[in-house]
Motif scaffolding. Structure first.
Motif, PDB file in Angstrom:
ATOM      1  N   ILE A 138      27.389 -20.734  19.803  1.00 56.79           N
ATOM      2  CA  ILE A 138      28.060 -19.579  19.905  1.00 56.79           C
ATOM      3  C   ILE A 138      29.295 -19.373  20.564  1.00 56.79           C
ATOM      4  CG2 ILE A 138      27.633 -16.986  20.476  1.00 56.79           C
ATOM      5  CD1 ILE A 138      24.765 -17.366  19.845  1.00 56.79           C
ATOM      6  N   PRO A 139      30.431 -19.165  20.169  1.00 55.56           N
ATOM      7  CA  PRO A 139      31.698 -18.941  21.175  1.00 55.56           C
ATOM      8  C   PRO A 139      31.638 -18.314  22.371  1.00 55.56           C
ATOM      9  CG  PRO A 139      32.139 -18.449  18.866  1.00 55.56           C
ATOM     10  CD  PRO A 139      30.752 -18.327  18.740  1.00 55.56           C
ATOM     11  N   ARG A 140      32.206 -18.555  23.252  1.00 60.04           N
ATOM     12  CA  ARG A 140      32.194 -18.001  24.641  1.00 60.04           C
ATOM     13  C   ARG A 140      32.530 -16.533  24.644  1.00 60.04           C
ATOM     14  NH1 ARG A 140      30.200 -20.158  28.860  1.00 60.04           N
ATOM     15  NH2 ARG A 140      31.294 -18.718  30.463  1.00 60.04           N
ATOM     16  N   ASP A 141      33.663 -16.207  23.825  1.00 58.62           N
ATOM     17  CA  ASP A 141      34.311 -15.014  23.524  1.00 58.62           C
ATOM     18  C   ASP A 141      33.455 -13.845  22.627  1.00 58.62           C
ATOM     19  OD1 ASP A 141      34.963 -16.340  21.378  1.00 58.62           O
ATOM     20  OD2 ASP A 141      36.878 -15.605  21.312  1.00 58.62           O
ATOM     21  N   ALA A 142      32.284 -14.384  22.076  1.00 58.41           N
ATOM     22  CA  ALA A 142      31.469 -13.601  20.989  1.00 58.41           C
ATOM     23  C   ALA A 142      30.684 -12.352  22.105  1.00 58.41           C
ATOM     24  CB  ALA A 142      30.740 -14.463  20.332  1.00 58.41           C
ATOM     25  N   SER A 143      30.387 -11.338  21.427  1.00 56.67           N
ATOM     26  CA  SER A 143      29.507 -10.350  21.832  1.00 56.67           C
ATOM     27  C   SER A 143      28.379 -10.637  21.202  1.00 56.67           C
ATOM     28  CB  SER A 143      30.279  -9.064  21.510  1.00 56.67           C
ATOM     29  OG  SER A 143      31.679  -8.737  21.803  1.00 56.67           O
ATOM     30  N   VAL A 144      27.366 -10.744  22.277  1.00 56.18           N
ATOM     31  CA  VAL A 144      26.101 -11.160  21.843  1.00 56.18           C
ATOM     32  C   VAL A 144      24.977 -10.190  22.301  1.00 56.18           C
ATOM     33  CG1 VAL A 144      24.248 -12.854  22.416  1.00 56.18           C
ATOM     34  CG2 VAL A 144      26.707 -13.683  22.309  1.00 56.18           C
ATOM     35  N   VAL A 145      24.154  -9.817  21.341  1.00 58.32           N
ATOM     36  CA  VAL A 145      23.056  -8.801  21.293  1.00 58.32           C
ATOM     37  C   VAL A 145      21.782  -9.680  21.076  1.00 58.32           C
ATOM     38  CG1 VAL A 145      22.091  -6.558  20.444  1.00 58.32           C
ATOM     39  CG2 VAL A 145      24.642  -7.074  20.478  1.00 58.32           C
ATOM     40  N   TYR A 146      20.788  -9.585  21.993  1.00 60.21           N
ATOM     41  CA  TYR A 146      19.374 -10.043  21.750  1.00 60.21           C
ATOM     42  C   TYR A 146      18.522  -8.797  21.135  1.00 60.21           C
ATOM     43  CZ  TYR A 146      20.830 -14.180  24.673  1.00 60.21           C
ATOM     44  OH  TYR A 146      21.180 -15.480  24.949  1.00 60.21           O
ATOM     45  N   VAL A 147      18.153  -9.156  19.970  1.00 60.04           N
ATOM     46  CA  VAL A 147      17.207  -8.071  19.290  1.00 60.04           C
ATOM     47  C   VAL A 147      15.821  -8.680  19.471  1.00 60.04           C
ATOM     48  CG1 VAL A 147      16.811  -6.909  17.245  1.00 60.04           C
ATOM     49  CG2 VAL A 147      18.969  -7.643  17.892  1.00 60.04           C
ATOM     50  N   MET A 148      15.045  -7.550  19.906  1.00 59.22           N
ATOM     51  CA  MET A 148      13.601  -8.077  20.448  1.00 59.22           C
ATOM     52  C   MET A 148      12.746  -7.107  19.607  1.00 59.22           C
ATOM     53  SD  MET A 148      14.460  -8.442  24.409  1.00 59.22           S
ATOM     54  CE  MET A 148      15.878  -7.168  24.164  1.00 59.22           C
ATOM     55  N   ASN A 149      11.331  -7.371  19.622  1.00 57.41           N
ATOM     56  CA  ASN A 149      10.229  -6.577  19.186  1.00 57.41           C
ATOM     57  C   ASN A 149       9.803  -6.018  20.533  1.00 57.41           C
ATOM     58  OD1 ASN A 149       9.236  -9.006  19.714  1.00 57.41           O
ATOM     59  ND2 ASN A 149       7.233  -8.597  19.251  1.00 57.41           N
ATOM     60  N   HIS A 150       9.284  -4.788  20.368  1.00 57.97           N
ATOM     61  CA  HIS A 150       8.751  -4.205  21.802  1.00 57.97           C
ATOM     62  C   HIS A 150       7.193  -3.988  21.751  1.00 57.97           C
ATOM     63  CE1 HIS A 150       9.443  -2.250  25.390  1.00 57.97           C
ATOM     64  NE2 HIS A 150      10.183  -1.062  25.055  1.00 57.97           N
ATOM     65  N   ARG A 151       6.777  -5.087  22.607  1.00 56.02           N
ATOM     66  CA  ARG A 151       5.322  -4.967  22.727  1.00 56.02           C
ATOM     67  C   ARG A 151       4.672  -4.439  24.053  1.00 56.02           C
ATOM     68  NH1 ARG A 151       1.461  -6.318  19.025  1.00 56.02           N
ATOM     69  NH2 ARG A 151       0.385  -7.771  20.541  1.00 56.02           N
ATOM     70  N   SER A 152       5.664  -4.610  25.049  1.00 54.60           N
ATOM     71  CA  SER A 152       5.065  -4.120  26.531  1.00 54.60           C
ATOM     72  C   SER A 152       6.208  -3.787  27.271  1.00 54.60           C
ATOM     73  CB  SER A 152       4.299  -5.033  27.203  1.00 54.60           C
ATOM     74  OG  SER A 152       4.137  -4.913  28.340  1.00 54.60           O
ATOM     75  N   ASN A 153       6.130  -3.017  28.196  1.00 62.25           N
ATOM     76  CA  ASN A 153       7.203  -2.498  29.268  1.00 62.25           C
ATOM     77  C   ASN A 153       7.509  -3.748  29.793  1.00 62.25           C
ATOM     78  OD1 ASN A 153       7.559  -0.130  28.396  1.00 62.25           O
ATOM     79  ND2 ASN A 153       5.783   0.671  29.398  1.00 62.25           N
ATOM     80  N   ALA A 154       6.699  -4.729  30.020  1.00 62.40           N
ATOM     81  CA  ALA A 154       7.081  -6.164  30.691  1.00 62.40           C
ATOM     82  C   ALA A 154       7.896  -7.007  29.808  1.00 62.40           C
ATOM     83  CB  ALA A 154       5.621  -6.964  30.974  1.00 62.40           C
ATOM     84  N   ASP A 155       8.498  -6.298  28.481  1.00 60.39           N
ATOM     85  CA  ASP A 155       9.466  -7.034  27.743  1.00 60.39           C
ATOM     86  C   ASP A 155      10.732  -7.315  28.547  1.00 60.39           C
ATOM     87  OD1 ASP A 155       7.402  -7.238  25.675  1.00 60.39           O
ATOM     88  OD2 ASP A 155       8.314  -5.554  24.876  1.00 60.39           O
ATOM     89  N   TYR A 156      11.185  -6.112  29.258  1.00 66.26           N
ATOM     90  CA  TYR A 156      12.381  -6.281  29.876  1.00 66.26           C
ATOM     91  C   TYR A 156      12.499  -7.284  30.990  1.00 66.26           C
ATOM     92  CZ  TYR A 156      12.839  -1.245  28.185  1.00 66.26           C
ATOM     93  OH  TYR A 156      12.831  -0.322  27.605  1.00 66.26           O
ATOM     94  N   LEU A 157      11.321  -7.408  31.888  1.00 70.84           N
ATOM     95  CA  LEU A 157      11.297  -8.312  32.830  1.00 70.84           C
ATOM     96  C   LEU A 157      11.132  -9.867  32.205  1.00 70.84           C
ATOM     97  CD1 LEU A 157       8.753  -7.007  35.445  1.00 70.84           C
ATOM     98  CD2 LEU A 157      11.288  -7.260  35.604  1.00 70.84           C
ATOM     99  N   LEU A 158      10.400 -10.104  31.064  1.00 65.99           N
ATOM    100  CA  LEU A 158      10.110 -11.291  30.448  1.00 65.99           C
ATOM    101  C   LEU A 158      11.513 -12.081  30.072  1.00 65.99           C
ATOM    102  CD1 LEU A 158       8.228 -13.673  29.428  1.00 65.99           C
ATOM    103  CD2 LEU A 158       7.805 -12.384  27.548  1.00 65.99           C
TER     104      LEU A 158
END
Length: 460
Positions: A138-158
């Motif tokens: 992935i180019p360093r100047d690209a805008s990256v978005v991590y798309v996640m499923n939401h299982r728990s409020n711990a997802d943010y930390l994980l």
């Protein structure tokens, strides 16, 4: 004897000195912390987000002067009959609420260590599989978005913990976290708050411009495509709002990375299952009482050396999806809502499918699914194991995202069954494994999380 008015003068002078000293001290502390944080950044080599490291007040002033946002304010004033000054005051309040107050030391000195300690105390934290070669391209100047499923409020930390040495992530956080001290903590991590189901068009205009500015400047973001926690364990239909903002941000290269998350135990599972069954939500007081008793129980088991971790917390990082290629060059900025909605829905569905293919099949989910898929309502341990080993072999042949502790089918079975037995979701009786009726919805919660994957093994 000193006259009384001199005492007042000395008190006032002392107050002025204290105020000046406080300002000087805060400025010196800020400079020291920033230098320390930058030194930490150089040592770790991670990538910082342009928007989150911009001073909050400066970013707010830039957005208040944004021509497109000012045009939306003028349009709203014309349609609502309110004057622009009052609408501008509302915009200022919305920006104060949305814009994070990123702190490098909080995030990478204290935050990372605290997140690691909490997660490792409760789980065995693992990256299951990762498309490392594609991610590194992935180019360093690209805008990256991590798309996640939401299982728990711990997802943010994980996810933040697993990526801490690689990149800082700006999360979209719901209103549930707008309580002390969570609000200050999430803001210091670079997260921004989103009001869900809030219909004010001016608020959405402000949120849209903030998100688009962040994406256009290359800020790495994390979004939960379902928009909220899954109550029944299944993947929910994707939400379009934030995706629409991002795809119309005008980024040079916008890349989405699907991140599948799963746990052998979701801490909030009983509350989520309760809500999925249509039962009324517990009151805040009842939640505090139950949580406090649960935490005290964990502390007591830890003190008496009877505490067992909850199993595995696993994240998979899939193949990156380049928006421009997926949309076949279509520019959504030139289309109105009705014209771009079908394209947006098709893109969101493709993201959701890619994400679903990355959800880890953890030991508890695998054992739960195997138990439910057997014709025998009360199988023996050996029967369940043999059936699960067949499921594992079929899943591995199809390339499904199995997480096998130590690469062993037997080990995965032992770990999964042990957690279910400790939680009394399955109960051993006369050589059989029984499922109490009141525990069935909880077992099904874990089955639903991987059902879309393991259903493929039935035809094997």
């Amino acid at each position: 004897m000193i006259p009384r008015h001199w005492w007042w003068f000395l008190a006032l002078a002392g107050l002025v000195v204290l105020i000046l000293f406080r300002r000087i001290f805060r400025r010196a502390l800020r400079r020291w912390s920033w230098r320390h944080a930058l030194r930490t950044r150089r040592e770790l080599g991670f990538r910082l987000n342009p928007v989150t490291v911009t001073r909050k007040q400066r970013l707010k002033l830039d957005l208040l002067a944004d021509p497109e946002l000012r045009a939306r304010i003028a349009e709203q004033a014309e349609t609502s009959g309110r004057d622009e000054a009052s609408l501008l005051a509302d915009v200022s309040l919305y920006l104060d609420e949305i814009i994070p107050n990123f702190n490098l030391i909080t995030t990478y000195t204290f935050g990372k260590n605290l997140a690691g300690w909490l997660l490792r105390t409760c789980y065995r934290v693992r990256i299951g599989r990762s498309a490392e070669a594609a991610l590194n391209r992935i180019p360093r100047d690209a805008s990256v978005v991590y798309v996640m499923n939401h299982r728990s409020n711990a997802d943010y930390l994980l996810v933040a913990f697993l990526l801490a040495n690689r990149v800082s992530i700006s999360y979209a956080v719901g209103e549930w976290a707008r309580v002390w001290p969570l609000e200050r903590l999430f803001r210091s991590f670079g997260s921004f708050f989103v009001r869900r189901r809030f219909r004010d068009p001016l608020y959405h205009a402000v949120l849209e411009r903030y998100v688009q500015r962040a994406v256009a400047q290359g800020t790495t973001q994390g979004i939960f495509i379902e928009g909220g926690l899954s109550r029944d364990g299944r993947l929910q239909a994707p939400k379009l709002g934030l995706l629409d903002y991002m795809l119309r941000a005008g980024a040079k290269d916008l890349v989405f990375i699907p991140v599948g998350i799963n746990y052998d135990r979701v801490v909030e599972d009983s509350n989520l299952v309760r809500e999925s069954l249509g039962k009324p939500r517990r009151t805040p007081l009842a939640l505090i009482r139950r949580t406090s008793l649960w935490l005290l129980g964990l502390v007591w088991r830890g003190a008496t050396r009877r505490f067992h971790r909850f199993g595995y917390a696993v994240a998979n990082f899939g193949q990156p999806i380049h928006a421009q290629a997926a949309l076949e060059g279509a520019d959504l900025r030139t289309l109105d809502w009705e014209a771009r909605k079908p394209l947006l829905e098709a893109f969101a569905d493709s993201l959701a499918r890619a994400l679903g293919e990355e959800v880890p099949i953890t030991p508890v989910a695998a054992v739960a699914w195997a138990y439910r898929s057997m014709n025998d309502p009360a199988p023996g341990r050996a029967q369940l194991r043999d059936h699960l080993l067949d499921v594992f072999a079929a899943a591995q042949e199809r390339g499904l995202p199995l997480y096998l502790p130590r690469g062993s089918f037997q080990r995965a079975f032992d770990v999964g069954l042990r957690v279910l037995l400790l939680r009394r979701i399955l109960v051993p009786e006369d050589g059989h494994l029984l499922l109490p009726a009141h525990k069935a919805p909880l077992l099904d919660y874990y089955v639903h999380g991987v059902d879309h994957l393991l259903e493929k093994t039935r035809s094997h």
